[in-house]
Write a protein that holds these residues in place. Sequence first.
Motif, PDB file in Angstrom:
ATOM      1  N   GLY A 184       0.798  -1.215   0.000  1.00 37.95           N
ATOM      2  CA  GLY A 184       0.000   0.000   0.000  1.00 37.95           C
ATOM      3  C   GLY A 184       0.832   1.267   0.000  1.00 37.95           C
ATOM      4  O   GLY A 184       1.993   1.275   0.438  1.00 37.95           O
ATOM      5  N   THR A 185       0.249   2.329  -0.517  1.00 29.81           N
ATOM      6  CA  THR A 185       0.886   3.642  -0.503  1.00 29.81           C
ATOM      7  C   THR A 185      -0.162   4.668  -0.065  1.00 29.81           C
ATOM      8  O   THR A 185      -1.300   4.646  -0.536  1.00 29.81           O
ATOM      9  N   GLN A 186       0.228   5.532   0.849  1.00 29.81           N
ATOM     10  CA  GLN A 186      -0.712   6.494   1.422  1.00 29.81           C
ATOM     11  C   GLN A 186      -0.908   7.681   0.486  1.00 29.81           C
ATOM     12  O   GLN A 186       0.067   8.284   0.019  1.00 29.81           O
ATOM     13  N   VAL A 187      -2.158   8.006   0.241  1.00 30.78           N
ATOM     14  CA  VAL A 187      -2.514   9.214  -0.499  1.00 30.78           C
ATOM     15  C   VAL A 187      -3.332  10.098   0.436  1.00 30.78           C
ATOM     16  O   VAL A 187      -4.349   9.655   0.980  1.00 30.78           O
ATOM     17  N   THR A 188      -2.865  11.311   0.626  1.00 29.75           N
ATOM     18  CA  THR A 188      -3.565  12.262   1.482  1.00 29.75           C
ATOM     19  C   THR A 188      -3.846  13.525   0.682  1.00 29.75           C
ATOM     20  O   THR A 188      -2.921  14.135   0.138  1.00 29.75           O
ATOM     21  N   VAL A 189      -5.119  13.877   0.609  1.00 36.26           N
ATOM     22  CA  VAL A 189      -5.529  15.074  -0.123  1.00 36.26           C
ATOM     23  C   VAL A 189      -6.051  16.079   0.903  1.00 36.26           C
ATOM     24  O   VAL A 189      -7.103  15.881   1.513  1.00 36.26           O
TER      25      VAL A 189
END
Length: 122
Positions: A115-120
């Motif tokens: 997994g890779t974290q995406v934060t908007v």
Amino acid sequence: QLRLVESGGGLVQPGGSLRLSCAASGFTLDGYGVGWFRQAPGKEREGVSSINSGGGIINYADSVKGRFTISRDNAKNMVYLQMNSLKPEDTAIYYCVAPCYSDYYIPDFASWGQGTQVTVSS
């Protein structure tokens, strides 16, 4: 050892873009459908997009249609997810998985990345 590794996540402002990559090792993605899933805190994991082995059959969740684009480069053993016009509700951990079939069906023997974290967020 079959392994998938995601990369490309990060912090981005609303309206921004990110490109996620999924790299396979120990096996070739050629011949497998691949899916991108995401899981936000407190929510169920959901299918975001999938692409068949040849790249001709692509699915998107309604929430990302028109903003996300999945693609693959079998020569490089890679699958990508281009994410544009990102929204705060896109914030999640994004996973790639193979094989992934229509309607995001995942067999028990499928391989998942870490997994890779995406934060908007602004």
